[in-house]
Motif scaffolding. Sequence first.
Motif, mmCIF file in Angstrom:
data_model
loop_
_atom_site.group_PDB
_atom_site.id
_atom_site.type_symbol
_atom_site.label_atom_id
_atom_site.label_comp_id
_atom_site.label_asym_id
_atom_site.label_seq_id
_atom_site.Cartn_x
_atom_site.Cartn_y
_atom_site.Cartn_z
ATOM 1 N N GLY A 161 0.860 -1.185 0.000
ATOM 2 C CA GLY A 161 0.000 0.000 0.000
ATOM 3 C C GLY A 161 0.894 1.230 0.000
ATOM 4 O O GLY A 161 1.596 1.489 0.983
ATOM 5 N N CYS A 162 0.919 1.948 -1.134
ATOM 6 C CA CYS A 162 1.847 3.091 -1.274
ATOM 7 C C CYS A 162 1.086 4.398 -1.430
ATOM 8 O O CYS A 162 1.436 5.238 -2.255
ATOM 9 N N GLY A 163 0.027 4.560 -0.658
ATOM 10 C CA GLY A 163 -0.769 5.784 -0.717
ATOM 11 C C GLY A 163 -0.222 6.850 0.216
ATOM 12 O O GLY A 163 0.981 6.917 0.488
ATOM 13 N N ARG A 164 -1.147 7.665 0.726
ATOM 14 C CA ARG A 164 -0.729 8.866 1.452
ATOM 15 C C ARG A 164 0.062 8.559 2.729
ATOM 16 O O ARG A 164 1.125 9.136 2.948
ATOM 17 N N ASP B 78 1.617 -1.882 -4.526
ATOM 18 C CA ASP B 78 0.316 -1.213 -4.388
ATOM 19 C C ASP B 78 -0.568 -1.800 -5.473
ATOM 20 O O ASP B 78 -0.077 -2.147 -6.558
ATOM 21 N N MET B 79 -1.874 -1.915 -5.212
ATOM 22 C CA MET B 79 -2.739 -2.486 -6.252
ATOM 23 C C MET B 79 -2.822 -1.542 -7.462
ATOM 24 O O MET B 79 -3.229 -1.961 -8.532
ATOM 25 N N ASN B 80 -2.417 -0.305 -7.283
ATOM 26 C CA ASN B 80 -2.263 0.617 -8.401
ATOM 27 C C ASN B 80 -0.840 0.427 -8.945
ATOM 28 O O ASN B 80 0.147 0.837 -8.329
ATOM 29 N N CYS C 289 -0.108 -0.576 4.662
ATOM 30 C CA CYS C 289 -0.687 0.770 4.563
ATOM 31 C C CYS C 289 -1.820 0.767 3.545
ATOM 32 O O CYS C 289 -1.947 1.700 2.743
ATOM 33 N N ALA D 136 -6.108 -0.043 2.456
ATOM 34 C CA ALA D 136 -7.422 0.294 2.997
ATOM 35 C C ALA D 136 -7.779 -0.694 4.123
ATOM 36 O O ALA D 136 -7.346 -1.853 4.117
ATOM 37 N N SER E 143 -8.481 -4.697 4.240
ATOM 38 C CA SER E 143 -7.471 -5.707 3.887
ATOM 39 C C SER E 143 -6.413 -5.902 4.989
ATOM 40 O O SER E 143 -5.543 -6.754 4.846
ATOM 41 N N PRO F 117 -7.119 1.710 11.484
ATOM 42 C CA PRO F 117 -7.560 0.813 12.542
ATOM 43 C C PRO F 117 -7.080 -0.607 12.239
ATOM 44 O O PRO F 117 -7.102 -1.049 11.088
ATOM 45 N N GLY G 113 -0.049 1.107 14.019
ATOM 46 C CA GLY G 113 0.407 2.506 13.889
ATOM 47 C C GLY G 113 -0.345 3.518 14.732
ATOM 48 O O GLY G 113 -0.818 4.534 14.222
ATOM 49 N N TRP H 212 -7.223 14.177 2.043
ATOM 50 C CA TRP H 212 -5.985 13.509 2.456
ATOM 51 C C TRP H 212 -5.579 12.381 1.502
ATOM 52 O O TRP H 212 -4.441 12.311 1.057
ATOM 53 N N THR H 213 -6.528 11.500 1.165
ATOM 54 C CA THR H 213 -6.227 10.290 0.383
ATOM 55 C C THR H 213 -5.549 10.598 -0.966
ATOM 56 O O THR H 213 -5.781 11.661 -1.552
ATOM 57 N N VAL H 214 -4.745 9.635 -1.474
ATOM 58 C CA VAL H 214 -4.093 9.844 -2.783
ATOM 59 C C VAL H 214 -5.084 9.809 -3.939
ATOM 60 O O VAL H 214 -4.843 10.413 -4.968
ATOM 61 N N TRP I 262 -12.034 5.925 -0.857
ATOM 62 C CA TRP I 262 -12.389 4.631 -0.261
ATOM 63 C C TRP I 262 -12.839 4.786 1.191
ATOM 64 O O TRP I 262 -13.593 3.952 1.712
HETATM 65 N N1 LIG Z 1 -1.812 6.467 11.694
HETATM 66 C C1 LIG Z 1 -2.513 7.464 11.160
HETATM 67 O O1 LIG Z 1 -2.655 8.544 11.742
HETATM 68 C C2 LIG Z 1 -3.132 7.275 9.813
HETATM 69 C C3 LIG Z 1 -3.428 8.394 9.024
HETATM 70 C C4 LIG Z 1 -4.002 8.178 7.776
HETATM 71 C C5 LIG Z 1 -4.308 6.904 7.337
HETATM 72 N N2 LIG Z 1 -4.044 5.841 8.152
HETATM 73 C C6 LIG Z 1 -4.413 4.493 7.740
HETATM 74 O O2 LIG Z 1 -3.529 4.053 6.715
HETATM 75 C C7 LIG Z 1 -4.223 3.197 5.812
HETATM 76 C C8 LIG Z 1 -4.023 3.735 4.399
HETATM 77 O O3 LIG Z 1 -4.584 5.033 4.354
HETATM 78 P P1 LIG Z 1 -4.044 6.183 3.398
HETATM 79 O O4 LIG Z 1 -4.411 7.438 4.060
HETATM 80 O O5 LIG Z 1 -2.660 5.943 3.005
HETATM 81 O O6 LIG Z 1 -5.015 5.972 2.158
HETATM 82 P P2 LIG Z 1 -4.732 6.316 0.633
HETATM 83 O O7 LIG Z 1 -6.040 6.226 -0.053
HETATM 84 O O8 LIG Z 1 -3.974 7.583 0.492
HETATM 85 O O9 LIG Z 1 -3.778 5.134 0.140
HETATM 86 C C9 LIG Z 1 -4.152 3.781 0.193
HETATM 87 C C10 LIG Z 1 -3.270 3.048 -0.808
HETATM 88 O O10 LIG Z 1 -3.420 1.665 -0.612
HETATM 89 C C11 LIG Z 1 -3.645 1.043 -1.879
HETATM 90 N N3 LIG Z 1 -4.432 -0.148 -1.578
HETATM 91 C C12 LIG Z 1 -5.676 -0.193 -1.049
HETATM 92 N N4 LIG Z 1 -6.038 -1.470 -0.813
HETATM 93 C C13 LIG Z 1 -4.985 -2.242 -1.216
HETATM 94 C C14 LIG Z 1 -4.727 -3.637 -1.233
HETATM 95 N N5 LIG Z 1 -5.642 -4.510 -0.820
HETATM 96 N N6 LIG Z 1 -3.532 -4.067 -1.699
HETATM 97 C C15 LIG Z 1 -2.598 -3.183 -2.149
HETATM 98 N N7 LIG Z 1 -2.783 -1.852 -2.157
HETATM 99 C C16 LIG Z 1 -3.958 -1.395 -1.701
HETATM 100 C C17 LIG Z 1 -4.321 2.086 -2.749
HETATM 101 O O11 LIG Z 1 -4.146 1.838 -4.109
HETATM 102 C C18 LIG Z 1 -3.615 3.352 -2.264
HETATM 103 O O12 LIG Z 1 -2.435 3.596 -2.979
HETATM 104 C C19 LIG Z 1 -5.686 3.192 6.275
HETATM 105 O O13 LIG Z 1 -5.954 2.042 7.020
HETATM 106 C C20 LIG Z 1 -5.806 4.426 7.146
HETATM 107 O O14 LIG Z 1 -6.773 4.309 8.167
HETATM 108 C C21 LIG Z 1 -3.454 6.005 9.361
#
Ligand SMILES: NC(=O)c1ccc[n+]([C@@H]2O[C@H](COP(=O)([O-])OP(=O)(O)OC[C@H]3O[C@@H](n4cnc5c(N)ncnc54)[C@H](O)[C@@H]3O)[C@@H](O)[C@H]2O)c1
Length: 344
Positions: free
Chosen positions: A8-11, A34-36, A70, A72, A75, A95, A120, A159-161, A167
């Motif tokens: 998971g290489c998002g935000r 990342d699935m993307n 990292c 959604a 998963s 969570p 985290g 926030w999300t990418v 999502w």
């Molecule tokens: N600790 C914190 O304060 C904090 C802050 C923000 C987000 N988060 C958590 O981090 C996780 C990711 O959130 P984010 O903000 O980076 O979201 P995001 O939408 O910016 O990025 C999610 C990334 O994960 C990829 N992805 C989603 N499901 C996948 C899978 N099954 N396999 C591979 N890649 C997958 C997506 O393509 C995307 O690139 C969430 O669970 C969120 O709750 C935690």
Amino acid sequence: MINIGIIGCGRIAQVRHIPEYDQNPDACIYGVYDMNEKRTEEIAAKYHAVPYKSYEDLLNDEAIDAVSICTANHSHCEISIKALKSGKHVLCEKPMAVTYDECQAMVNAAKETGKFLMIGQQERLFPTHVKAKEILQSGAIGNVLSFHTNFRHSGPENWTVDRQKVWFFDKRSAAFGAMADLGIHKADLIHYLLDDVIESAMAVTETLDKKNPDGTPIDVDDNAVCIFRTQNGVIGTMEVSWTCYGQEDKSTIIYGTNGSLKINCDPQYPIILEKKSGEQINFDMKNYHSSQNGSGIIDTWMTCLTTNTPPLISGASSFESMKAVFAALESAEKGCVVNTKSLS
Ligand SMILES: NC(=O)c1ccc[n+]([C@@H]2O[C@H](COP(=O)([O-])OP(=O)(O)OC[C@H]3O[C@@H](n4cnc5c(N)ncnc54)[C@H](O)[C@@H]3O)[C@@H](O)[C@H]2O)c1
């Protein structure tokens, strides 16, 4: 050197995990998925890491010692358990998982495999919170009676990418709304600050403002108000919101028999100690710099890995905080007080 895989290489991966690993001298960002596919390729190229075609391929690579998950919310459990069973240590984002049984399964898998599972929950590491805990433990406000904690911001769509398709608003991917997304941080913080555990909850959740692109309300709550009681008989409230369109609010107040401790209520003084005697002590926190990079979560994790020390922010301790969230969600659904012991 510890070889890390990022799934998971998002935000959160891009602003926290990856840069903090990059700055840690013991970590090598070995591989990413990342699935993307485009995102996988871009991040791999930027950090000279191996791009994988699936998370299973990444987990099957014996060169990788530990993973950051990292993705959604929905998963987290599946990937964490497969990672632990593949012999990897796991740092999973909050969570922790989306059901009670999933959290339990993750804790069990960590125990069975002997691999570390950390979640985290970075609020425990913030210098202000560490100092606040020290003040509480010194007895400065006497015995804790009650608390009020908040987490309000303008919502995850900022926030999300992937801003076109959020999502966080889709129940299948997120499972939860603001109640769990933000509430898990505050439940965990209360556990940390008070050395106590939330035992029952009463909550109201609503979807007040967030809309899907077609104008219909999103699937999950965007606001929640909760009342908690802890094992030690402390009572408190928690308010979380994705519809705070002004300044973010992350304030907490702990009330005791000899005074109150205000945390992040005043921008100038992150901690204010108000004593029953009338004395007020303001902490500007300027002298409390952390030696850790960024949030501290990756440095803390890397210390566990390099010293072979089980993480304090363990899956088991995060599960205790998740129970408060599950109790609050069940309460909101049923309209009654829910004790965490009745969950499963
Ligand atoms: N600790 C914190 O304060 C904090 C802050 C923000 C987000 N988060 C958590 O981090 C996780 C990711 O959130 P984010 O903000 O980076 O979201 P995001 O939408 O910016 O990025 C999610 C990334 O994960 C990829 N992805 C989603 N499901 C996948 C899978 N099954 N396999 C591979 N890649 C997958 C997506 O393509 C995307 O690139 C969430 O669970 C969120 O709750 C935690």
